[in-house]
Design a protein around this motif. Structure first.
Motif, PDB file in Angstrom:
ATOM      1  N   PRO A 138      25.897 -26.612  11.398  1.00 51.81           N
ATOM      2  CA  PRO A 138      26.554 -25.862  10.334  1.00 51.81           C
ATOM      3  C   PRO A 138      25.907 -24.502  10.131  1.00 51.81           C
ATOM      4  N   ARG A 139      26.691 -23.633   9.542  1.00 55.99           N
ATOM      5  CA  ARG A 139      26.239 -22.293   9.186  1.00 55.99           C
ATOM      6  C   ARG A 139      26.776 -21.958   7.811  1.00 55.99           C
ATOM      7  N   SER A 140      25.978 -21.265   7.032  1.00 57.75           N
ATOM      8  CA  SER A 140      26.417 -20.818   5.710  1.00 57.75           C
ATOM      9  C   SER A 140      26.103 -19.344   5.541  1.00 57.75           C
ATOM     10  N   TYR A 141      27.024 -18.659   4.878  1.00 60.75           N
ATOM     11  CA  TYR A 141      26.877 -17.240   4.569  1.00 60.75           C
ATOM     12  C   TYR A 141      27.238 -17.056   3.104  1.00 60.75           C
ATOM     13  N   LEU A 142      26.321 -16.490   2.338  1.00 56.43           N
ATOM     14  CA  LEU A 142      26.570 -16.223   0.925  1.00 56.43           C
ATOM     15  C   LEU A 142      26.759 -14.728   0.738  1.00 56.43           C
TER      16      LEU A 142
END
Length: 174
Positions: A138-142
């Protein structure tokens, strides 16, 4: 004295080199902290389109996952347990959990099976994912309210997820 000056100069150069290396993107990153969120369009199976501009002015978290990915399963369970109940009803926050290489129909079945109360969005052909990265989930970008990337994460760990929650809190206060 010359040796001391040379040592100080060496330390400064080493510090600048480390800083430059830390700010470089990994080979699999298309964006990094400080970049503007790439523009994209989410297209559902029936052709309905949602442009990323719909989230302008909001703190937005974009998470990429796949249904077959074990670390993704852990992260999505934590989103359901802690993140979504805390932030899901806020008007100034958007959560986009995007299934890489999945159709809307696949995600609908998967979300129902897992009991997720947050929406899942399709990215069947990886177009959205490709504007952020080339591999690894998974990857997350805020993103902050101005569309700048302020936090990124690859993979899943409890510590990293806690850091993400803190970053969301900080962004919502600004």
């Amino acid at each position: 004295m010359k040796k001391k000056n040379a040592f100080v100069l060496f330390c400064l150069l080493a510090a600048f080199a480390r800083l430059a290396a830390a700010q470089e993107k990994d080979a699999d990153d298309a964006v990094s902290i400080g970049d503007t969120m790439p523009a994209f369009v989410i297209t559902t199976d029936d052709g309905t389109q949602t442009p990323s501009s719909r989230f302008d002015g909001k703190v937005a978290l974009i998470n990429f996952f796949a249904t077959w990915c074990p670390p993704c399963q852990l992260e999505l369970a934590e989103i359901e347990k802690t993140l979504w109940p805390e932030y899901g009803k806020r008007d100034d926050f958007a959560l986009l959990v995007i299934g890489r290489e999945h159709s809307g129909a696949e995600l609908e079945k998967y979300g129902a099976k897992k009991g997720f109360s947050f929406p899942l969005y399709p990215d069947k052909d990886r177009k959205i994912f490709a504007s952020f990265a080339t591999q690894l989930i998974p990857r997350s970008y805020l993103m902050d309210r101005n569309g700048k990337i302020i936090f990124t994460a690859k993979g899943y760990s409890e510590r990293e997820f806690d850091n993400l929650l803190k970053a969301i809190d900080r962004a919502l206060l600004q």
